[in-house]
Design an enzyme around this catalytic site. Structure first.
Site, PDB file in Angstrom:
ATOM      1  N   LYS A  34       9.034  27.599  38.712  1.00 42.79           N
ATOM      2  CA  LYS A  34       8.561  26.849  37.544  1.00 42.79           C
ATOM      3  C   LYS A  34       9.547  25.713  37.334  1.00 42.79           C
ATOM      4  CE  LYS A  34       6.483  25.924  33.574  1.00 42.79           C
ATOM      5  NZ  LYS A  34       7.346  24.779  33.187  1.00 42.79           N
ATOM      6  N   GLY A  87      19.111  28.898  31.451  1.00 39.84           N
ATOM      7  CA  GLY A  87      18.633  28.122  30.313  1.00 39.84           C
ATOM      8  C   GLY A  87      19.172  28.652  28.999  1.00 39.84           C
ATOM      9  N   SER A  88      18.424  28.408  27.946  1.00 40.46           N
ATOM     10  CA  SER A  88      18.892  28.729  26.600  1.00 40.46           C
ATOM     11  C   SER A  88      18.781  30.216  26.309  1.00 40.46           C
ATOM     12  CB  SER A  88      18.071  27.958  25.566  1.00 40.46           C
ATOM     13  OG  SER A  88      16.743  28.459  25.521  1.00 40.46           O
ATOM     14  N   GLY A 110      15.112  30.901  24.802  1.00 38.81           N
ATOM     15  CA  GLY A 110      14.052  30.927  25.802  1.00 38.81           C
ATOM     16  C   GLY A 110      14.222  32.065  26.786  1.00 38.81           C
ATOM     17  N   GLY A 111      15.461  32.289  27.221  1.00 40.10           N
ATOM     18  CA  GLY A 111      15.714  33.356  28.173  1.00 40.10           C
ATOM     19  C   GLY A 111      15.439  34.730  27.595  1.00 40.10           C
ATOM     20  N   GLU A 148      20.780  33.589  33.088  1.00 42.02           N
ATOM     21  CA  GLU A 148      22.095  33.051  32.706  1.00 42.02           C
ATOM     22  C   GLU A 148      21.858  32.198  31.472  1.00 42.02           C
ATOM     23  OE1 GLU A 148      24.456  30.406  31.848  1.00 42.02           O
ATOM     24  OE2 GLU A 148      24.149  29.515  33.815  1.00 42.02           O
ATOM     25  N   CYS A 158      27.111  24.942  31.624  1.00 41.99           N
ATOM     26  CA  CYS A 158      27.170  26.285  31.033  1.00 41.99           C
ATOM     27  C   CYS A 158      28.597  26.817  31.012  1.00 41.99           C
ATOM     28  CB  CYS A 158      26.248  27.241  31.791  1.00 41.99           C
ATOM     29  SG  CYS A 158      26.411  27.152  33.578  1.00 41.99           S
ATOM     30  N   GLU A 204      27.272  28.702  21.280  1.00 40.62           N
ATOM     31  CA  GLU A 204      27.353  27.532  22.150  1.00 40.62           C
ATOM     32  C   GLU A 204      26.794  26.281  21.472  1.00 40.62           C
ATOM     33  OE1 GLU A 204      26.123  26.298  26.724  1.00 40.62           O
ATOM     34  OE2 GLU A 204      24.842  27.688  25.609  1.00 40.62           O
TER      35      GLU A 204
END
Length: 505
Positions: free
Chosen positions: A179, A236-237, A240-241, A260, A297, A386
């Site tokens: 994706k 990603g965030s 969302g993750g 991650e 990250c 973060e």
């Protein structure tokens, strides 16, 4: 040439609805929007390809990985051109990241040719053992099936279409459905063209790789929930993750989600190091903090150090260095807005002093520097979250106990760093107290350096306890990453003719 289509099992596929990228200059390009139906086609094709692809020899797969690297290099100028337009990253950064991407592919090619990753074991039969005989037992790691990969926003090459997740899954013998990230679809498409060329060149089954661009959350949800998908790689965030992780867990057949999700990567500066090298450490920290507009990250967003005159000197040196850093373009306008909001919220927290707050521009992040004490930091958990961008927080601790309390209160991290003078007994003793805490908090612990810059090597660990990643036993960088997409299978009294090629004989 960009054509704005998806790549599904060997074919470039167009859909009626389109979306545009957001280049920093020039006219936007348009791309077909992904749908759950396309996800279904790609996943079924991946399953159809699995039997043949997983049965390929290690030498064949290694040649395929090297062919992908060569095809990417052949398109290097085009990748850099579209990549800089879409992301605002400089040419040198894109070229370096391209080298890292092709290096990862070649590293995994070498790794699977070596064969040690298979962890082959053999317990020979003991037919005369008493009181019971032992059967012949052979064990080897086997590929798990089709893998879904989500491209990362901040690494358009190394963590995206042909990045580490894709490279390790293909090396393991697993087809991949990617994706693509909507922040850089043009970059993703050209990389997909390179993979498509390698598929044809090496005679691999068509369904071994597919790329789906754009689409709303239903597309990502359809991908992680498709019954043909057996694992997911994501960078990603946290928000969302975690949503995708929960979907994986709620499937009728739950699957592993290797996400991650980010980190504040705290840096602990111990007393002797602060006294001897405080200004130099501060300047180096600023360089790491602002690298790539802080869009890493492994960005070291927090520094913890003992309070006092030396701490004030550290903050002043960091402030002076940050005030000379110009604003930098961020990957998207939305990310720049989110950064400015998060930096403002941190600066507005009671007990936090603002030392630097340069003005942000459209799609541009400017540096920020705040300072607070350990008690405020420990009471306000949001200060340890973060901030994706070049904002740093200096936390002053009153003595060792507060420094240890900060370490113990941390969530899971990708990295933790110690700055110390190894020859100083005080720093060494405090380091001994911190290390058992920090190694439980992070996947990588550094001394006298900064975490930006993740070496692609056998021993690297890029992962950590939640929320740094969703699986504390895995890494997304380094050759150990291949183990995410393998599972051990034991064969008992199996004739050699029926064993996998990696075990036969």
């Amino acid at each position: 040439m960009l054509h704005g289509k998806h790549f599904i099992a060997g074919e470039w596929v167009e859909t009626p609805e389109t979306f545009a990228n957001e280049p920093v200059s020039g006219e936007p390009d348009r791309f077909s929007v992904g749908t759950p139906e396309l996800v279904g086609r790609a996943c079924e094709a991946a399953e159809a390809a699995f039997a043949d692809y997983s049965a390929t020899g290690r030498a064949e797969r290694a040649a395929f990985l090297r062919a992908i690297a060569e095809e990417i290099e052949a398109r290097g100028a085009d990748i850099t051109k579209i990549g800089t337009r879409e992301t605002g990253l400089p040419d040198a950064r894109l070229e370096g990241e391209r080298g890292r991407t092709t290096g990862q592919l070649r590293l995994f090619a070498d790794h699977i040719e070596d064969g040690a990753y298979l962890d082959r074991r053999h317990d020979a039969a003991l037919p005369d053992r008493q009181p019971l005989p032992r059967p012949d037992l052979k064990m080897v790691q086997r590929p798990i099936g089709p893998v879904a990969v989500f491209g990362a926003s901040n690494f358009p090459l190394a963590f995206s279409v042909a990045g580490g997740d894709t490279a390790s899954a293909l090396a393991a013998g697993c087809p991949v459905v990617v994706k693509g990230h909507s922040a850089h679809p043009g970059t993703g498409e050209i990389v997909a063209q390179a993979i498509a060329a390698a598929v044809a060149r090496c005679g691999m089954p068509a369904g071994v790789f597919s790329l789906i661009q754009g689409g709303d959350r239903s597309v990502g949800a359809a991908l992680v929930q498709h019954p043909r998908i057996k694992a997911v790689g994501f960078t990603g965030s946290l928000r969302g993750g975690r949503a995708l992780f929960d979907l994986c867990a709620r499937r009728p057949e739950p699957i592993p989600f290797f996400g991650e999700l980010g980190s504040v990567n705290p840096v602990f500066v111990l007393p002797a190091a602060l006294a001897a090298n405080g200004a130099a450490i501060a300047q180096a920290w600023v360089g790491s903090l602002t690298m790539g507009a802080g869009q890493f990250c492994t960005n070291p967003g927090i520094v913890v150090l003992p309070s006092g005159e030396a701490a004030r000197g550290f903050a002043e040196a960091a402030r002076d260095a940050l005030e000379g850093v110009a604003g930098q373009k961020m990957l998207t306008g939305a990310m720049a807005e989110t950064y400015a909001k998060a930096r403002g919220e941190m600066a507005g927290t009671e007990g936090v002093e603002t030392l630097v707050a340069l003005e942000c521009g459209p799609r541009e992040a400017a540096a920020g520097l705040m300072r607070t004490g350990a008690r405020v930091f420990l009471e306000r958990h949001e200060l340890a979250e973060e901030v994706f961008g070049p904002a740093g927080l200096v936390v002053e601790a009153e003595g060792e106990d507060e420094m240890l309390a900060i370490a113990r209160g941390l969530d899971g991290q990708l990295t933790c760093t110690l700055h110390l003078v190894p020859e100083d007994a005080g720093d060494t003793e405090l380091g001994r107290k911190l290390m058992p805490v920090l190694e439980r908090k992070a996947g990588r612990v550094l001394a006298n350096g900064f975490p930006t810059g993740v070496e692609v090597a056998d021993a690297m660990v890029h992962g950590g306890p939640y929320p740094a990643s969703t699986n504390f036993g895995a890494t997304s960088v380094g050759t150990l990453a291949i183990r995410r997409f393998l599972r051990p299978v034991c064969y008992q009294n199996m004739p050699d003719a029926l064993l996998p090629a990696d075990l036969a004989g």
